[in-house]
Design a protein around this motif. Sequence first.
Motif, PDB file in Angstrom:
ATOM      1  N   LEU B 232       0.722  -1.592  -0.410  1.00 16.43           N
ATOM      2  CA  LEU B 232       0.206   0.336  -0.127  1.00 16.43           C
ATOM      3  C   LEU B 232       1.030   0.592   0.338  1.00 16.43           C
ATOM      4  O   LEU B 232       0.143   2.016   0.119  1.00 16.43           O
ATOM      5  N   GLY B 233       2.210   1.332   0.047  1.00 17.91           N
ATOM      6  CA  GLY B 233       3.201   2.016   0.391  1.00 17.91           C
ATOM      7  C   GLY B 233       2.817   2.776   1.247  1.00 17.91           C
ATOM      8  O   GLY B 233       3.589   4.245   1.687  1.00 17.91           O
ATOM      9  N   ARG B 236       7.134   3.704   2.821  1.00 16.16           N
ATOM     10  CA  ARG B 236       7.777   4.858   2.196  1.00 16.16           C
ATOM     11  C   ARG B 236       6.869   6.206   2.345  1.00 16.16           C
ATOM     12  O   ARG B 236       7.670   7.034   2.816  1.00 16.16           O
ATOM     13  N   ARG B 237       5.357   6.239   2.679  1.00 18.72           N
ATOM     14  CA  ARG B 237       4.404   7.034   3.755  1.00 18.72           C
ATOM     15  C   ARG B 237       5.748   7.333   5.339  1.00 18.72           C
ATOM     16  O   ARG B 237       6.006   8.608   5.239  1.00 18.72           O
TER      17      ARG B 237
END
Lengths: 303, 303
Positions: B232-233, B236-237
Amino acid sequence: MTTEQVEQVRRFNRTVAERVGVLHDHYLGGARPYGQARLLWQIGDEGTHDVRGVRARLGLDSGYVSRLLRALERDGLVAVEPHPEDRRVRTVRLTEAGRAERALLDDRSDALAASLLDPLDARQRDRLTAAMAEVERLLTASVVTVEVLDPDHPDAALCLRAYAAELQELFDTGFDPANSLLPDPGELRAPRGLFLVARLHGDPVGCAGLKLPTGAPAEIKRLWVSPGTRGLGLARRLLTELEERAARHGVELLRLDTNKALEAATRLYRSSGYTEVPAFNDEPYADHWFEKRLTQENRTRPQ
Amino acid sequence: MTTEQVEQVRRFNRTVAERVGVLHDHYLGGARPYGQARLLWQIGDEGTHDVRGVRARLGLDSGYVSRLLRALERDGLVAVEPHPEDRRVRTVRLTEAGRAERALLDDRSDALAASLLDPLDARQRDRLTAAMAEVERLLTASVVTVEVLDPDHPDAALCLRAYAAELQELFDTGFDPANSLLPDPGELRAPRGLFLVARLHGDPVGCAGLKLPTGAPAEIKRLWVSPGTRGLGLARRLLTELEERAARHGVELLRLDTNKALEAATRLYRSSGYTEVPAFNDEPYADHWFEKRLTQENRTRPQ
DNA sequence: GTCATTCTCTGACCTTAGTCAGGTAATGCC
DNA sequence: GGCATTACCTGACTAAGGTCAGAGAATGAC
């Protein structure tokens, strides 16, 4: 279709309904009852509208709309006046306050959309909006219905006129159906043929005709899709449906002719298994002639 | 974000809500009021459930749930019994008829999904379900919230335990936080550091820590995302958010170490602008060391 | 044993979103 | 002019989905 696909659609419905629903209540909930908001929206920023027209578009009961209008009137958002030419009819328009209220709903709607995008980074936003566009496109395609109509039916006639008007623009020579090999669309009526019309929300958006001459191969005629609905795969769907119906009539060989200006159509025919053949008629508007031999496959829709 | 993106999201909400809503009414409408159906669904096929638990999960008023239960009981779909250990609490389970009713709702839900796919051809179905999966994935990502928590907070502790348990499995050497260079997560508490926890529907699904030693570069520690929410990324978030917060603390150089078994993490660091450097500490579990120089960019989230 | 708290239930009440059956005024048809 | 039709309005009614204020029983804390 597979179980996984059905599962995916259900998961999607659940997630989206929940996520968008919760936010919808959050952003738009406090403002105004849904019915009033719909009406406010439908009346629109400018101009006056017949109450009956608004009612028809929203598909609501006359009494109910009347009550909603009274509520909006009480809040000073709309002004209702008798129609100048027919005093049975009443017209409605937004007041200054009504336009402000509508703008507020608009802003909240934007805020809702923004709140979905906000936690994502730029790449994710691009991907989300691209996927949303795809879902929207394909769901729109899936609401389109296709049915057999008499070529004289108003919706069929509308398609045929739009078809002719478009070719008139497109062909170097212009286009007059009277000069074509099918001057009379009556040939596309049972038992000599059939005519399909595709509809989106009731509006005709495409058509396709089949000629079933005795003692000669069947022919596809008048395949058209409205400019606003191109890219939904509608032409292919009409073509496939014609092939199925032709097969059910015992047709083994399908033929068609087309003009060189209709490049997308020509690509569609090639990719659907039609092969180019020498001219089999003297249609003045044709540059290419195609045929396709129908097999058992065409008799049952592949799932 | 751009106006076109906001417009696309609004169009999507409108189209999808309308399309799915109409079908929802059509397929599920006649069956059972929505409230009862939700409850039936939440109770589930097997086992008994505390009424208060069901109520909490659905977020409904106690009186309302009570009334819904009476209605379902009247129709013989559920059986309500006092809890054996606490007779204030009542438990509920589906009867045979209740399971049948639930299966019926299930079938209708399937039929609804199938009706969306049915008019499409095989290629369109694949594209639609793929796009739906993408929308669902990114909407899920956008509900995840990230906030600063004390490392002792139960949710933070849960993440740290999950992190340790996973590394214990993954590393050749096993993993014991006591042997690491961060034996005490208290170092990730202000003013010596900070700790972020990501939550999905209230459940912790990821974490990331930042050490802010005086007189030494800041360090990223304990970056973890739960297996169920990978892709879901989220990592990185969390990383981006740490960088922003570090920048706000005046940090100019960020460092981190990682283990060779954590390939996805290593890829993330490289693609986020971290460059591999010689070992800057003697962390026994580290195989690679990275650093990144923060610029003005990191101080404001790029929109 | 007392008292506060917890969990559930009931009754009273509310809004929204409709539906349906007339009633009234204006208009079109002949 | 008479009559049917059209457009709108009103009153009466319904179902769903909820909220709120207690009441009553059981439990936990002291």
